[in-house]
Write a protein that holds these residues in place. Structure first.
Motif, PDB file in Angstrom:
ATOM      1  N   LYS A 214      33.950  69.785 -14.469  1.00  0.00           N
ATOM      2  CA  LYS A 214      34.987  69.637 -13.890  1.00  0.00           C
ATOM      3  C   LYS A 214      35.961  68.278 -13.744  1.00  0.00           C
ATOM      4  O   LYS A 214      36.926  68.470 -12.543  1.00  0.00           O
ATOM      5  N   THR A 215      35.099  67.697 -14.524  1.00  0.00           N
ATOM      6  CA  THR A 215      35.673  65.730 -14.372  1.00  0.00           C
ATOM      7  C   THR A 215      35.255  65.080 -15.971  1.00  0.00           C
ATOM      8  O   THR A 215      34.375  66.089 -16.899  1.00  0.00           O
ATOM      9  N   HIS A 216      35.824  64.093 -16.152  1.00  0.00           N
ATOM     10  CA  HIS A 216      35.595  63.763 -17.342  1.00  0.00           C
ATOM     11  C   HIS A 216      36.739  61.293 -16.830  1.00  0.00           C
ATOM     12  O   HIS A 216      37.479  62.333 -16.611  1.00  0.00           O
ATOM     13  N   LEU A 217      35.720  61.385 -17.591  1.00  0.00           N
ATOM     14  CA  LEU A 217      35.734  59.950 -17.418  1.00  0.00           C
ATOM     15  C   LEU A 217      36.658  59.242 -18.322  1.00  0.00           C
ATOM     16  O   LEU A 217      35.578  59.611 -19.444  1.00  0.00           O
ATOM     17  N   VAL A 218      37.385  58.452 -18.968  1.00  0.00           N
ATOM     18  CA  VAL A 218      37.854  57.798 -20.524  1.00  0.00           C
ATOM     19  C   VAL A 218      38.259  56.592 -20.396  1.00  0.00           C
ATOM     20  O   VAL A 218      39.127  56.381 -19.673  1.00  0.00           O
ATOM     21  N   HIS A 219      37.124  55.586 -20.821  1.00  0.00           N
ATOM     22  CA  HIS A 219      38.075  54.246 -21.544  1.00  0.00           C
ATOM     23  C   HIS A 219      38.161  53.831 -22.963  1.00  0.00           C
ATOM     24  O   HIS A 219      37.148  54.281 -23.044  1.00  0.00           O
ATOM     25  N   TYR A 220      39.294  53.292 -23.153  1.00  0.00           N
ATOM     26  CA  TYR A 220      39.251  52.026 -24.112  1.00  0.00           C
ATOM     27  C   TYR A 220      40.005  51.532 -24.619  1.00  0.00           C
ATOM     28  O   TYR A 220      40.922  50.565 -23.348  1.00  0.00           O
ATOM     29  N   PRO A 221      40.171  50.495 -25.155  1.00  0.00           N
ATOM     30  CA  PRO A 221      40.683  48.736 -24.803  1.00  0.00           C
ATOM     31  C   PRO A 221      42.042  48.844 -25.443  1.00  0.00           C
ATOM     32  O   PRO A 221      42.301  50.000 -26.329  1.00  0.00           O
ATOM     33  N   LEU A 222      42.861  48.818 -25.592  1.00  0.00           N
ATOM     34  CA  LEU A 222      44.099  48.285 -25.174  1.00  0.00           C
ATOM     35  C   LEU A 222      44.892  47.531 -26.025  1.00  0.00           C
ATOM     36  O   LEU A 222      44.016  45.762 -26.057  1.00  0.00           O
ATOM     37  N   ARG A 223      45.872  46.839 -26.350  1.00  0.00           N
ATOM     38  CA  ARG A 223      46.919  45.761 -26.939  1.00  0.00           C
ATOM     39  C   ARG A 223      45.857  44.310 -27.262  1.00  0.00           C
ATOM     40  O   ARG A 223      45.353  43.466 -27.506  1.00  0.00           O
ATOM     41  N   ARG A 224      45.130  45.042 -28.815  1.00  0.00           N
ATOM     42  CA  ARG A 224      44.699  43.821 -29.656  1.00  0.00           C
ATOM     43  C   ARG A 224      42.901  43.329 -28.440  1.00  0.00           C
ATOM     44  O   ARG A 224      42.759  43.066 -29.135  1.00  0.00           O
ATOM     45  N   GLY A 225      42.830  44.415 -27.582  1.00  0.00           N
ATOM     46  CA  GLY A 225      41.334  44.239 -27.245  1.00  0.00           C
ATOM     47  C   GLY A 225      42.135  43.517 -26.165  1.00  0.00           C
ATOM     48  O   GLY A 225      40.873  43.015 -25.297  1.00  0.00           O
ATOM     49  N   GLU A 226      43.094  42.782 -25.807  1.00  0.00           N
ATOM     50  CA  GLU A 226      43.773  41.842 -24.329  1.00  0.00           C
ATOM     51  C   GLU A 226      43.305  43.160 -22.640  1.00  0.00           C
ATOM     52  O   GLU A 226      43.245  42.278 -21.595  1.00  0.00           O
ATOM     53  N   LEU A 227      43.372  44.772 -23.269  1.00  0.00           N
ATOM     54  CA  LEU A 227      43.326  45.060 -21.978  1.00  0.00           C
ATOM     55  C   LEU A 227      42.643  46.537 -21.891  1.00  0.00           C
ATOM     56  O   LEU A 227      42.216  46.466 -22.662  1.00  0.00           O
ATOM     57  N   PHE A 228      42.241  47.250 -20.788  1.00  0.00           N
ATOM     58  CA  PHE A 228      41.321  47.995 -21.381  1.00  0.00           C
ATOM     59  C   PHE A 228      41.673  49.755 -20.283  1.00  0.00           C
ATOM     60  O   PHE A 228      42.449  48.427 -19.391  1.00  0.00           O
ATOM     61  N   ASN A 229      42.040  49.993 -20.697  1.00  0.00           N
ATOM     62  CA  ASN A 229      42.869  51.507 -20.018  1.00  0.00           C
ATOM     63  C   ASN A 229      41.135  52.955 -18.831  1.00  0.00           C
ATOM     64  O   ASN A 229      40.608  52.949 -19.959  1.00  0.00           O
ATOM     65  N   LEU A 230      42.492  53.070 -18.007  1.00  0.00           N
ATOM     66  CA  LEU A 230      40.905  53.987 -17.586  1.00  0.00           C
ATOM     67  C   LEU A 230      41.982  55.174 -17.544  1.00  0.00           C
ATOM     68  O   LEU A 230      42.894  55.463 -16.397  1.00  0.00           O
TER      69      LEU A 230
END
Ligand code: FAD
Length: 411
Positions: A214-230
């Motif tokens: 009943k949960t998930h978490l996803v993460h990936y880089p953004l903006r040419r790798g300057e940021l991380f999204n969660l």
């Protein structure tokens, strides 16, 4: 002469990703557009968005590929892990083979960057008028054109009107009238961090999804790798209408208390969360009436489990512009043709998004079976997402979108 034959603009209600993409696609066909947005500025929220090969083909049609490549990040793989045991379930390389299959990349972007790219392209067109701080509250189609009235008493006249006003669409309530969206009972918390604040072992150009009960978490880089999204999703009874509300960390940590240590550590990295109550609707096949139609979430809101809501809105925009051009000024005909071409595709994505949500959030034996079946699937040649990422008959053929440079992460 424009497709409406008189030079009156097409009114677009809502300047989100769907509304601006519609404005741009119509302007590329020589059709004047007036976008009316309720917010004081054209703006997107601070979060990431995944972009499939299907939408990169649309960027190519709209002449946006170079700008999207500049701002995007291009992960080398998608990895699914079990958030209770921590083990990797499957790994899908996003490599040359992937590109050879779909002839377009898979990317991720900060929403504001993507919205800015489309907004900048709109500002460069002398066929697009952009108005802010005007909330449309009523519309009237008199057979010759459409008048939209706003909360502050302004009125705008257009040859036709496209409701791109999102999940809680006013235009939909007027022309379809099927009540409120369906509250899924799932809640999303989102946050964006500078890469320097992200744990070193996860500073890799991958999309990692941790799936648990009943949960998930996803993460990936953004903006040419300057940021991380969660993005974190869990089941909850809490229901607050609207978007972008403060997310209470206590509820989040409670829902993830039984998850493996890396997941709990990643959650501790974020101090301030924004919350979304996730909703969709069952598919419908008629979202047009006379000179009025809908596009994007207003027409077919979906859960985010396939990461396709905005992708679908941009496909809609390209399809709709082609149908308006083909109908030579007969908007009612164009709108019927457009929805006929789009409703089964968007219905499939709406329904499959619910299924993917069940898969990500499987519990008990279902969770174990999911892991087993997905692993077997990978040894039997991997998954085929051609139905989603492949070319569609109602959209222009694009032979190949170039392969972007791989993303390097700031250390
Ligand atoms: C947690 C989460 C993750 C997601 N991840 C992805 C992803 O990875 N990939 C993807 O493709 N999609 C994703 N989506 C879905 C995507 O965000 C939406 O499908 C997309 O933003 C819809 O765009 P839209 O322009 O149709 O609507 P919106 O973005 O809602 O824009 C509607 C606009 O209309 C304006 N408006 C509303 N009412 C009025 C009115 N009466 N008058 C004037 N203006 C009005 C609003 O202010 C807004 O600017 C995700 C959604 C969520 C919740």
């Amino acid at each position: 002469m424009s497709a409406n034959g008189k030079g009156a603009p097409v009114l677009v209600v809502g300047g989100g990703i769907g509304g601006l993409a519609a404005a741009l696609a119509l302007s590329r066909k020589g059709i004047p557009v007036h976008v009316v947005e309720q917010a004081p500025e054209f703006k997107e929220i601070g979060a990431g968005i995944q972009l499939g090969p299907n939408v990169f083909r649309m960027f190519e049609v709209l002449g946006l590929t170079e700008a999207m490549f500049h701002w995007g990040a291009f992960p080398e793989a998608l990895e699914m892990r079990d958030s209770i045991t921590g083990e990797t379930v499957i790994e899908l390389p996003i490599d040359r083979r992937f590109h050879d299959k779909y002839h377009a990349p898979y990317g991720v972007m900060h929403r504001a960057d993507m919205h800015n790219v489309i907004h900048d392209a709109c500002k460069q067109s002398n066929l697009i008028q952009l108005t802010t701080s005007q909330k449309v509250v009523s519309i009237e189609d008199d057979g010759q054109g459409v008048t939209a009235r706003t909360e502050t008493g302004e009125s705008y006249r257009g040859a036709a009107l496209i409701g791109c006003d999102g999940l809680w669409s006013t235009v939909r309530s007027i022309i379809v009238g099927d009540g409120k969206p369906v509250v899924s009972g799932h809640i999303a918390y989102r946050a964006v961090l500078p890469t320097a604040e992200w744990p070193k072992e996860y500073r890799i150009p991958r999309m990692i999804i941790w799936c648990g009960d009943k949960t998930h978490l996803v993460h990936y880089p953004l903006r040419r790798g300057e940021l991380f999204n969660l993005v974190v999703v869990f089941h909850s009874d809490r229901y607050e209408e609207g978007w972008d509300t403060y997310g209470d960390p206590a509820e989040l940590h409670e829902r993830f208390a039984e998850k493996c240590e890396p997941v709990r550590t990643l959650l501790q990295k974020v101090e301030s969360w924004r919350m979304w109550v996730l909703c969709d609707r069952p598919p419908i096949k008629n979202w047009s009436k006379g000179r009025v139609t809908l596009l994007g979430d207003a027409a077919h809101p979906m859960l985010q489990y396939l990461a396709q809501g905005a992708n679908m809105a941009i496909e809609d925009a390209v399809c709709l512009a082609n149908q308006i051009e083909a109908a030579g000024g007969d908007y009612a005909k164009a709108f019927q043709a457009y929805q006929q071409l789009r409703y089964l595709r968007t219905a499939r994505v709406q329904l499959m998004a619910r299924v993917f949500g069940e898969v990500y959030h499987a519990t008990g034996v279902n969770r174990e079976l999911r892991n087993k079946v997905l692993r077997e699937w990978m040894t039997q040649g991997g998954w085929d997402m051609s139905w989603l990422y492949g070319e569609q008959p109602e959209l222009p053929h694009v032979a190949n979108v170039p392969l972007p440079a791989p993303t390097r992460l700031a250390s």
